[in-house]
Design an enzyme around this catalytic site. Structure first.
Site, PDB file in Angstrom:
ATOM      1  N   PRO A 129       0.757  -1.250  -0.025  1.00  0.00           N
ATOM      2  CA  PRO A 129      -0.007  -0.250   0.107  1.00  0.00           C
ATOM      3  C   PRO A 129       0.868   1.214   0.109  1.00  0.00           C
ATOM      4  O   PRO A 129       0.893   2.145   1.132  1.00  0.00           O
ATOM      5  CB  PRO A 129      -0.952  -0.157   1.263  1.00  0.00           C
ATOM      6  CG  PRO A 129       0.135  -0.892   2.010  1.00  0.00           C
ATOM      7  CD  PRO A 129       0.708  -1.911   1.310  1.00  0.00           C
ATOM      8  N   CYS A 130       1.411   1.809  -1.291  1.00  0.00           N
ATOM      9  CA  CYS A 130       2.136   2.835  -1.183  1.00  0.00           C
ATOM     10  C   CYS A 130       1.074   4.141  -1.185  1.00  0.00           C
ATOM     11  O   CYS A 130       1.631   4.966  -1.080  1.00  0.00           O
ATOM     12  CB  CYS A 130       3.022   2.751  -2.515  1.00  0.00           C
ATOM     13  SG  CYS A 130       2.251   2.415  -4.035  1.00  0.00           S
ATOM     14  N   HIS A 131       0.025   3.909  -1.602  1.00  0.00           N
ATOM     15  CA  HIS A 131      -1.212   4.879  -1.414  1.00  0.00           C
ATOM     16  C   HIS A 131      -1.087   5.467  -0.045  1.00  0.00           C
ATOM     17  O   HIS A 131      -1.745   6.585   0.214  1.00  0.00           O
ATOM     18  CB  HIS A 131      -2.303   4.511  -1.980  1.00  0.00           C
ATOM     19  CG  HIS A 131      -2.982   3.316  -1.251  1.00  0.00           C
ATOM     20  ND1 HIS A 131      -2.572   2.163  -1.692  1.00  0.00           N
ATOM     21  CD2 HIS A 131      -3.910   3.311  -0.443  1.00  0.00           C
ATOM     22  CE1 HIS A 131      -3.279   1.427  -0.771  1.00  0.00           C
ATOM     23  NE2 HIS A 131      -4.163   1.967  -0.083  1.00  0.00           N
TER      24      HIS A 131
END
Length: 187
Positions: free
Chosen positions: A154-156
């Site tokens: 989850p880079c978001h």
């Protein structure tokens, strides 16, 4: 004397003999349409190696992807099902074997990304501090930006200091939609 290596022609369709010369063994992919856009899921052997929103920055070249895999590939079937359920709000996380390609530094950043809980966010600076490299926020940002397994890793969930939503390879609107879905932002 060996012939010089020529890069694969990006205009050749995936799976051609020319592309196969540099395609990793067992590489395959599938396109998946979601409410957030069309995604490409890639796998090699027994692990997912990429989840990219089509037309995003850092999209891989076709020589890395291998053949397009039809239904009946257990790993890609599971990845597709989990991605669709996650985006629909029917699943809180992923249970997939992952094998992203990257440098040891990138790998360490991607490992930290997987530890950010759903509904939470962090900053590039905080990740740098967690790595014991407080001055490496820009390097962390570059590693986050090159994450090949979006959503699943989850880079978001990473924001700029002060909470600003800066760059996201899949687009700021997608980042915002994911954070709203996860309850980190109000709609």
């Amino acid at each position: 004397m060996t012939a010089p290596h020529t890069p694969p022609d990006p205009d050749l369709p995936v799976g051609t003999a020319e592309a196969a010369a540099s395609t990793p063994p067992g590489a395959r992919h599938r396109r998946v349409r979601t409410p957030l856009g069309s995604y490409l899921i890639a796998a090699e052997s027994g692990a997912v190696t990429g989840v990219w929103r089509e037309e995003q920055s850092h999209f891989p070249s076709s020589d890395r992807l291998g053949e397009e895999a039809p239904s009946g590939d257990p790993l890609l079937d599971a990845a597709e099902s989990q991605l669709l359920a996650y985006i629909a709000g029917e699943r809180d996380g992923f249970d997939l074997p992952l094998a992203p390609r990257g440098t040891p530094f990138q790998q360490s950043v991607w490992t930290l990304l997987q530890q950010i809980p759903r509904g939470a966010t962090t900053t590039y600076g905080q990740l740098a501090r967690e790595l014991g490299r407080p001055r490496a926020a820009q390097a962390v940002g570059a590693a986050v930006g090159s994450n090949p397994i979006s959503i699943v890793v989850p880079c978001h969930r990473v924001l700029a200091t002060g909470g600003a939503m800066t760059g996201y390879a899949g687009g700021i609107e997608t980042k915002q939609a994911l954070l709203v879905l996860e309850g980190a932002l109000l709609a």
